[in-house]
Design a protein around this motif. Structure first.
Motif, PDB file in Angstrom:
ATOM      1  N   ALA A 126      -0.787 -39.590 -41.776  1.00  0.00           N
ATOM      2  CA  ALA A 126      -0.233 -39.534 -40.418  1.00  0.00           C
ATOM      3  C   ALA A 126      -0.222 -40.911 -39.768  1.00  0.00           C
ATOM      4  N   GLY A 165       5.440 -40.424 -35.026  1.00  0.00           N
ATOM      5  CA  GLY A 165       5.899 -39.083 -35.382  1.00  0.00           C
ATOM      6  C   GLY A 165       4.887 -38.345 -36.236  1.00  0.00           C
ATOM      7  N   GLY A 166       4.317 -39.033 -37.219  1.00  0.00           N
ATOM      8  CA  GLY A 166       3.343 -38.410 -38.099  1.00  0.00           C
ATOM      9  C   GLY A 166       2.093 -37.980 -37.361  1.00  0.00           C
ATOM     10  N   TYR A 201       5.508 -37.296 -27.365  1.00  0.00           N
ATOM     11  CA  TYR A 201       6.318 -38.105 -28.297  1.00  0.00           C
ATOM     12  C   TYR A 201       7.326 -38.984 -27.561  1.00  0.00           C
ATOM     13  N   VAL A 204       2.895 -34.898 -35.104  1.00  0.00           N
ATOM     14  CA  VAL A 204       3.027 -33.670 -35.901  1.00  0.00           C
ATOM     15  C   VAL A 204       1.661 -33.195 -36.403  1.00  0.00           C
ATOM     16  N   PRO A 227       4.655 -26.813 -28.384  1.00  0.00           N
ATOM     17  CA  PRO A 227       5.634 -27.820 -28.837  1.00  0.00           C
ATOM     18  C   PRO A 227       6.170 -28.692 -27.712  1.00  0.00           C
ATOM     19  N   ALA A 230      -0.243 -31.700 -33.513  1.00  0.00           N
ATOM     20  CA  ALA A 230       0.400 -30.447 -33.088  1.00  0.00           C
ATOM     21  C   ALA A 230       0.008 -29.312 -34.028  1.00  0.00           C
ATOM     22  N   LEU A 231      -0.013 -29.580 -35.322  1.00  0.00           N
ATOM     23  CA  LEU A 231      -0.421 -28.560 -36.293  1.00  0.00           C
ATOM     24  C   LEU A 231      -1.898 -28.201 -36.122  1.00  0.00           C
ATOM     25  N   SER A 269      -3.917 -33.189 -27.290  1.00  0.00           N
ATOM     26  CA  SER A 269      -2.690 -33.997 -27.243  1.00  0.00           C
ATOM     27  C   SER A 269      -2.951 -35.405 -26.724  1.00  0.00           C
ATOM     28  N   TYR A 318       3.640 -31.525 -26.924  1.00  0.00           N
ATOM     29  CA  TYR A 318       3.648 -32.622 -27.898  1.00  0.00           C
ATOM     30  C   TYR A 318       4.979 -33.377 -27.892  1.00  0.00           C
ATOM     31  N   TRP A 319       6.070 -32.670 -27.556  1.00  0.00           N
ATOM     32  CA  TRP A 319       7.351 -33.376 -27.432  1.00  0.00           C
ATOM     33  C   TRP A 319       7.298 -34.361 -26.259  1.00  0.00           C
TER      34      TRP A 319
END
Length: 325
Positions: free
Chosen positions: A71, A77-78, A124, A81, A117, A84-85, A175, A120-121
């Motif tokens: 990550a 991005g990594g 991002y 994600v 989501p 988020a997971l 987050s 986290y968006w």
């Protein structure tokens, strides 16, 4: 968009990050060799629970470090994600211990597939003005409305409070780890990914060192009803050792050694209290671990409880004192 979001990071990881990852893998190789030797000597038939648990933990650390390394090397991005997971898995673990009913299903679906989501968006795309209030304001107001419209009032306040607390801990607080990548620190451009490594290393090493010091010198229980294994001596030795480690890691941060030590001490304290809070919830629900996904560690929350309590405080301290945004 900060430098950490640029695709060039995929092909050109910072040398400090490479050095850190090589050192971590070297530590894991040494730990694996020690675990193997202990197993051959003390538990050849696999009946020594302590040795077997130690090797389970080492194998789990391999998986976690590899996932974190991938990550971090993938950049913003990594990291987004990955966390988020982790939040998704942790939220699921948390809600399995709550008193939800059929009337909460729409609110729960919204928590998993809209709130998580979107949070986290927002991280991002670096929309601080919204991701800093999205859950504690908008989600916390919308979820009780959705549940109320279903008309089920039995234990309504308890049910809603549990879901809100689950979102706060497993999504909102978590987050703030990838949110560290959005900070813009003069002279530290392109290296904010190292702040995540610093945070995770200090918090996780504090947990391990408190355990080791507790085994070596622990005499006085610090919170026997919550966590019988935690002792005053273990906490003091682990906290001071992790603070010293944080000072030694100042080379990978924008902080001086003294600043890194002070921030590490704050991180350690928050991580310790986070562990106590999450232990209190487990005792309340009569379980030992949050789950069984990570061998030797329990569930995702058992591994993340310290980090999620430390991350928001660390983020805001660094943002206020060092970042220009």
């Amino acid at each position: 968009m900060t430098d950490d979001a640029q695709p060039r990071f995929l092909v050109s990881p910072h040398p400090d990050l490479v050095t850190l990852l090589v050192a971590l893998f070297a530590v894991l190789v040494a730990a694996s060799a020690i675990g193997y030797a202990l197993e051959r000597r003390l538990s050849p038939d696999g009946t020594n629970a302590v040795i077997e648990n130690l090797n389970d933990r080492i194998r789990s650390w391999w998986v976690m470090v590899v996932a974190m390394a991938v990550a971090l090397l993938a950049g913003k991005g990594g990291v987004v994600v990955l966390f988020a997971l982790c939040s998704f898995a942790a939220l699921r673990e948390f809600l399995t211990l709550t008193s939800t009913r059929r009337g909460d299903h729409w609110a729960l679906a919204g928590a998993f597939f809209i709130v998580l989501p979107v949070q986290y968006w927002l991280v991002y795309i670096d929309w601080y003005g919204l991701y800093s209030i999205f859950i504690p304001v908008y989600a916390f107001l919308a979820m009780p409305i959705v549940a109320a419209l279903r008309g089920d009032t039995e234990n309504y306040l308890v049910r809603i409070s549990e879901v809100q607390w689950a979102l706060m801990i497993t999504v909102f607080c978590a987050s703030h780890v990838p949110a560290l990548l959005t900070l813009q620190i003069p002279g530290y451009e392109g290296r904010t990914v190292m702040l995540i490594a610093f945070l995770v290393l200090v918090v996780q090493s504090s947990d391990v060192l408190q355990y080791v010091w507790g085994k070596l010198a622990g005499r006085t229980p610090i919170a026997p009803k919550l966590s019988p294994s935690k002792t005053v001596e273990g906490f003091a030795g682990g906290a001071l050792s992790a603070t010293a480690l944080g000072a030694a890691l100042s080379w990978m941060t924008p902080f001086t050694p003294v600043q890194a030590a002070l921030l590490s001490f704050v991180i350690v304290l928050m991580g310790f209290f986070g562990g106590l809070v999450m232990s209190a919830i487990k005792r309340d629900r009569g379980v030992k671990d949050w789950g069984h996904m990570i061998a030797g560690h329990g569930g995702f929350i058992d591994r993340l409880d310290s980090v999620v309590f430390a991350a928001p405080v660390f983020f805001h301290l660094v943002r206020y004192w060092w970042s220009t945004v």
